[in-house]
Enzyme design. Structure first.
Site, mmCIF file in Angstrom:
data_model
loop_
_atom_site.group_PDB
_atom_site.id
_atom_site.type_symbol
_atom_site.label_atom_id
_atom_site.label_comp_id
_atom_site.label_asym_id
_atom_site.label_seq_id
_atom_site.Cartn_x
_atom_site.Cartn_y
_atom_site.Cartn_z
ATOM 1 N N PRO A 17 14.633 4.317 31.608
ATOM 2 C CA PRO A 17 14.102 3.964 32.923
ATOM 3 C C PRO A 17 14.836 2.745 33.491
ATOM 4 O O PRO A 17 15.381 1.945 32.739
ATOM 5 C CB PRO A 17 12.644 3.616 32.628
ATOM 6 C CG PRO A 17 12.639 3.191 31.193
ATOM 7 C CD PRO A 17 13.703 3.982 30.517
ATOM 8 N N SER A 266 13.772 -8.510 29.061
ATOM 9 C CA SER A 266 14.430 -7.268 28.660
ATOM 10 C C SER A 266 13.478 -6.087 28.784
ATOM 11 O O SER A 266 12.280 -6.255 28.971
ATOM 12 C CB SER A 266 14.946 -7.395 27.230
ATOM 13 O OG SER A 266 13.910 -7.077 26.331
ATOM 14 N N LYS A 267 14.052 -4.900 28.662
ATOM 15 C CA LYS A 267 13.245 -3.677 28.739
ATOM 16 C C LYS A 267 12.143 -3.700 27.690
ATOM 17 O O LYS A 267 11.057 -3.207 27.906
ATOM 18 C CB LYS A 267 14.124 -2.458 28.477
ATOM 19 C CG LYS A 267 15.017 -2.086 29.631
ATOM 20 C CD LYS A 267 15.632 -0.717 29.413
ATOM 21 C CE LYS A 267 16.491 -0.371 30.621
ATOM 22 N NZ LYS A 267 17.051 0.972 30.576
ATOM 23 N N ARG A 268 12.489 -4.265 26.543
ATOM 24 C CA ARG A 268 11.529 -4.239 25.442
ATOM 25 C C ARG A 268 10.349 -5.188 25.661
ATOM 26 O O ARG A 268 9.302 -5.005 25.071
ATOM 27 C CB ARG A 268 12.223 -4.566 24.115
ATOM 28 C CG ARG A 268 12.967 -3.400 23.542
ATOM 29 C CD ARG A 268 13.689 -3.811 22.280
ATOM 30 N NE ARG A 268 14.560 -4.950 22.523
ATOM 31 C CZ ARG A 268 15.801 -4.844 23.020
ATOM 32 N NH1 ARG A 268 16.284 -3.668 23.338
ATOM 33 N NH2 ARG A 268 16.545 -5.902 23.221
ATOM 34 N N ASP A 269 10.520 -6.174 26.521
ATOM 35 C CA ASP A 269 9.405 -7.104 26.765
ATOM 36 C C ASP A 269 8.233 -6.369 27.377
ATOM 37 O O ASP A 269 7.086 -6.714 27.150
ATOM 38 C CB ASP A 269 9.840 -8.220 27.717
ATOM 39 C CG ASP A 269 10.774 -9.174 27.026
ATOM 40 O OD1 ASP A 269 10.593 -9.361 25.822
ATOM 41 O OD2 ASP A 269 11.682 -9.692 27.684
#
Ligand code: GLU
Length: 515
Positions: A17, A266-269
């Site tokens: 995404p 980041s995306k992972r946050d």
């Protein structure tokens, strides 16, 4: 010299995404294109097939459409440079790699993965800090610079796998002017001999990106700071391909930081920090467990696209004035690359909420009523559009998201089944109960149920009971709505209707007096 046509591109890789940083990049490109009367292109950079994620391209298109970022040319609308997906452009790139080989700026490298590992291990053992295939180490490797010509020919003829690498000069300063950062100067010894073509004949990002920006006549490359280290390499490619005079102008945007400033957002946050990092919800798969995952999106969390865009525009740019509210049209008018900051921008969760409240309140009751009506329909509750408009009208100053309307306005449809205990313990007593019972009786005769009239009647009734209206007001609210706070009380009573209010008052008097 004629002015160059402004052509910018958003060039995401469909590896998942789109992160809000990516949306900001797309937005700044779009604002510049519109401001300068140019074109906005969308190119999908999918040369890395290992990282390809199905559904990512559709997600990108849907997210841009939701944000109101209009693509003039590229994947979606098409255009004269089609196709705009790099995987579909594969046959176009080889000639440019060949051209670089012919001019001595690139070479064939036949090293196997084991040989590359061995080189790294050797360099690590010799305490070389960052082992790379570069102007020094290439002399010890198996490539067309070190092998005799006939052996190279024989390897190529026999179909031995190879990659094509850029021959980066040993001692040269590479410089370019970045529109945000000014002059950027990098010594070529810091650049490795990047692979341009992989052994499967697919170009790498670097080659495909430069060839496409050139063929698509891109005038400005506006992208995230993470691409700044690649820019000197890109400058060399433009130079060696003979395209330096039409090289696009670069602008590398500032990083987006976590709210506490401790690092890159980041995306992972994602959901960990308590707010979405994606514009739309994303249904993915956990890389380790293979389990389905769901990441929140601004759209599904109830953010309005106008609010989201206004907020994003300010993450790294400012208009140089106090004005904070900008429609897309106003952003286009006010935007300039010169006002984009070099320093990182911190994400601010409260600010995006603030923007949402602003845009929500700016909407008319008729625009907001459908949010409530949809939720009511889901709960099987009938309501006329007129009544829904009245309710959102009194509620909108109190909600942050359209989805809040139902939660906050439930009591318009359901009599309370509990009463705010704090208010009850402080404000409820037999005298107050008697006064409210009297008000319930008085309401039956309220000929003209306007907020004004109901308030007048309340004051009169309460005073006749020997109390001050202020002593009973909160008890009235809790008796009718169950809650200790809410929108204008007498407006609320009007919407509920006098009969319903009287019934609720009697019920509260009975319940709270017994307990
Ligand atoms: N494909 C790169 C990305 O995913 C594009 C970088 C650039 O704009 O050059 O961001």
């Amino acid at each position: 010299m004629t002015e160059r046509e402004v052509r910018v591109r958003f060039a995401p890789s469909p590896t998942g995404p789109l992160h809000i940083g990516g949306v900001r990049t797309a937005l700044y490109n779009y604002l510049l294109a519109r401001k300068l009367g140019g074109k906005m292109l969308l190119r999908i950079e999918d040369t890395d097939q290992n990282r390809f994620v199905p559904g990512a391209e559709n997600y990108i298109l849907e997210a841009l459409a939701w944000c109101g970022i209009v693509i003039d040319e590229g994947v979606g609308p098409g255009g004269p440079h089609a196709p705009y997906r790099q995987s579909e452009r594969k046959p176009m790139y080889k000639q440019y790699a060949d051209q670089l080989i012919a001019s001595g700026h690139a070479y064939y490298a036949f090293d196997t993965p084991e040989e590359l590992d061995a080189m790294r291990a050797r360099l690590q053992a010799a305490k070389v800090p960052n082992p790379q295939y570069n102007s020094i180490t290439r002399a010890q490797m198996r490539n067309s610079l070190t092998l005799p010509e006939d052996e190279v020919k024989q390897l190529l003829d026999s179909g031995t796998p190879y990659v094509i690498r850029l021959k980066v000069p040993r001692k040269e300063e590479v410089r370019f002017q970045d529109l945000i950062r000014g002059w950027v100067v990098v010594h070529s010894s810091a650049i490795d001999d990047k692979v341009l073509m992989k052994s499967d004949g697919m170009p790498t990002y670097h080659l495909a990106n430069i060839v496409d920006d050139h063929l698509m006549e891109i005038s400005h490359v506006i992208r995230g700071e993470e691409w700044l280290p690649s820019a000197p390499l890109h400058v060399l490619l433009y130079r060696y391909l003979g395209w330096e005079s039409t090289m696009p102008q670069f602008a590398h945007l500032p990083l987006l930081l976590k709210p506490d400033g401790t690092g890159k957002l980041s995306k992972r946050d994602g959901d960990k920090l308590g707010f979405p990092v994606f514009p739309l919800e994303w249904h993915g798969t956990d890389a380790e467990t293979g389990e389905p995952t769901l990441s929140r999106g601004y759209r599904e969390d109830g953010y309005l696209p106008e609010a989201f865009i206004n907020f994003l525009a300010f993450l790294g740019w400012n208009p140089g004035s106090q004005q904070e509210i900008f429609s897309m049209e106003e952003l286009i008018e006010a935007f300039s690359i010169e006002r984009v900051s070099k320093s990182p921008a911190r994400f601010d969760q409260n600010k995006v909420k603030w923007y949402n409240e602003h845009y929500l309140r700016a909407k008319s009751n008729a625009e907001l009523a459908p949010y409530l009506l949809t939720a009511l329909a889901e709960h099987g509750i009938a309501c006329s559009p007129e009544k829904a408009e009245q309710i959102v009208g009194v509620m909108k100053e109190r909600v942050s998201f359209p989805n809040d309307f139902w939660q906050e306005a439930k009591y318009f449809f359901q009599a309370p089944d509990s009463y705010d205990e704090q208010v009850v313990s402080k404000k409820w007593n037999p005298q107050v109960a008697a006064a409210l019972a009297a008000y319930a009786d008085a309401l039956a005769g309220a000929a003209e149920p306007t907020a004004e009239a109901l308030k007048g009647l309340f004051n009169q009734t309460i005073e006749a009971q020997g109390l001050k209206p202020g002593q009973v007001l909160q008890a009235l609210r809790v008796a009718v709505t169950g809650a200790g706070a809410g929108p204008d009380l007498f407006e609320t009573l009007v919407i509920l209707g006098v009969a319903e209010v009287a019934a609720r008052l009697r019920a509260a008097v009975a319940t709270l007096t017994l307990s």
